[in-house]
Write an enzyme that holds these catalytic residues in place. Structure first.
Site, PDB file in Angstrom:
ATOM      1  N   ASN A   9       0.855  -1.192   0.000  1.00 56.37           N
ATOM      2  CA  ASN A   9       0.000   0.000   0.000  1.00 56.37           C
ATOM      3  C   ASN A   9       0.892   1.243   0.000  1.00 56.37           C
ATOM      4  OD1 ASN A   9      -1.801   2.076   0.593  1.00 56.37           O
ATOM      5  ND2 ASN A   9      -2.084   1.455   2.730  1.00 56.37           N
ATOM      6  N   HIS A  98      -8.922   0.868   5.994  1.00 55.76           N
ATOM      7  CA  HIS A  98      -7.571   1.076   6.547  1.00 55.76           C
ATOM      8  C   HIS A  98      -7.684   1.995   7.763  1.00 55.76           C
ATOM      9  CE1 HIS A  98      -3.410   2.388   6.953  1.00 55.76           C
ATOM     10  NE2 HIS A  98      -3.084   1.298   6.268  1.00 55.76           N
ATOM     11  N   GLU A 100      -6.049   4.447   8.710  1.00 49.97           N
ATOM     12  CA  GLU A 100      -5.934   5.892   8.426  1.00 49.97           C
ATOM     13  C   GLU A 100      -7.260   6.448   7.933  1.00 49.97           C
ATOM     14  OE1 GLU A 100      -2.529   5.537   5.862  1.00 49.97           O
ATOM     15  OE2 GLU A 100      -1.327   4.941   7.594  1.00 49.97           O
ATOM     16  N   GLY A 176       3.450   2.096  10.626  1.00 54.26           N
ATOM     17  CA  GLY A 176       4.331   3.234  10.386  1.00 54.26           C
ATOM     18  C   GLY A 176       5.136   3.645  11.607  1.00 54.26           C
ATOM     19  N   SER A 216       4.516  -2.401  10.062  1.00 54.35           N
ATOM     20  CA  SER A 216       5.986  -2.385  10.071  1.00 54.35           C
ATOM     21  C   SER A 216       6.617  -3.710   9.643  1.00 54.35           C
ATOM     22  CB  SER A 216       6.504  -1.943  11.442  1.00 54.35           C
ATOM     23  OG  SER A 216       6.055  -0.629  11.729  1.00 54.35           O
TER      24      SER A 216
HETATM   25  C1  PEP Z   1      -0.102   0.016   6.343  1.00 52.54           C
HETATM   26  O1  PEP Z   1      -0.213   1.199   6.096  1.00 52.54           O
HETATM   27  O2  PEP Z   1      -1.035  -0.750   6.068  1.00 52.54           O
HETATM   28  C2  PEP Z   1       1.124  -0.439   6.973  1.00 52.54           C
HETATM   29  C3  PEP Z   1       1.131  -1.640   7.471  1.00 52.54           C
HETATM   30  O3  PEP Z   1       2.185   0.448   7.018  1.00 52.54           O
HETATM   31  P1  PEP Z   1       3.668   0.137   7.532  1.00 52.54           P
HETATM   32  O4  PEP Z   1       4.111  -1.138   6.859  1.00 52.54           O
HETATM   33  O5  PEP Z   1       4.470   1.312   7.075  1.00 52.54           O
HETATM   34  O6  PEP Z   1       3.598  -0.016   8.998  1.00 52.54           O
END
Ligand code: PEP
Length: 254
Positions: A9, A98, A100, A176, A216
């Site tokens: 993503n 998601h 966010e 993140g 992450s």
């Molecule tokens: C995400 O946005 O779905 C996500 C898992 O981000 P990150 O891998 O950067 O933690």
């Protein structure tokens, strides 16, 4: 055997030129270096979907996903993108719910249920995200929160529709932040999710549902996460923005 899916993503990153360069590099690296049969999904901003879908036409196991969709079919909803439009761009997957979008755009489970229906109506597989905040985990409410997120957005579906859904468990505190859930923590929640799906639809359906982990994921922790019996892939944010790290995560999946 259930499908393994590794999806990247990009969120609101990469202009068109950068996005095409990333897909061109990553798709070729994956073709040359990966022998497994996981499905790979690139999830760029909407405006790149059609060009990327065209680039991937000759890569049999690589697909394109959208980051969101409207719950409406068409009409006066300025700025929204419908599932028919998404489908017409050669897209196969859509991320729904998601964290966010839940956090910044107030998307709630009832609304997400409508988006799930809009995807399934046009043969798009939803990647439905669920996961608890740090506060909810610390209060030991994570199972309750996840059960509500899954129940309210998915459990109106019939079993055959449910089989088209991919679930992504993404603890908000791990997105993140560089903080990954331990493999044991992730496996515990994945097994819980499969259990509630089994209670509703039976074990045969639950055993076929792909449940991705997100939060992450990096080349350094991917193999261990993927070794857990109920972790069927990953939804990746930051590490999907570079072809080398994305490919290395893909290669960690057998
Ligand atoms: C995400 O946005 O779905 C996500 C898992 O981000 P990150 O891998 O950067 O933690």
């Amino acid at each position: 055997m259930r499908k393994k899916i590794i999806a990247g993503n990009w969120k609101m990153n990469k202009n068109l030129e950068e996005g095409l360069a990333l897909v061109s590099e990553a798709s070729n690296m994956i073709k040359d270096e990966y022998n497994g049969n996981a499905k790979i999904v690139f999830i760029p901003p909407f405006i790149h979907l059609n060009a990327i879908a065209k680039m991937l036409e000759s890569y049999p196991n690589q697909f394109v996903g959208a980051q969101n969709c409207s719950n409406h079919e068409s009409g006066a909803y300025t700025g929204e993108i419908s599932t028919t439009m998404i489908k017409s761009c050669g897209v196969n997957y859509v991320v729904i719910g998601h964290s966010e979008r839940r956090q910044y755009f107030n998307e709630h489970n009832q609304w997400l249920a409508q988006k799930i229906d809009a995807c399934l109506k046009h043969q798009l597989s939803p990647i439905y995200c669920c996961g608890e905040t740090l506060e909810e985990r610390e209060a030991n409410k994570h199972f309750e929160v996840i059960e509500k997120q899954i129940g309210e957005a998915l459990f109106h579906l019939h079993a055959d529709a449910m089989l088209q859904v991919v679930v992504a468990y993404e603890p908000v505190w791990a997105i993140g932040t560089g903080k990954t859930a331990s493999t044991a923590q992730a496996q515990e929640v994945h097994a819980f999710i499969r259990g509630i799906i089994a209670n509703k639809y039976g074990k045969e359906v639950a055993d076929q549902i792909t449940i991705q982990y997100g939060g992450s994921v990096k080349p350094e922790n991917a193999a261990e996460l993927f070794s857990a019996p109920d972790i069927d892939g990953a939804l990746i944010g930051g590490a999907a923005l570079q072809s080398r790290s994305f490919t290395d995560i893909v290669k960690a999946m057998e």
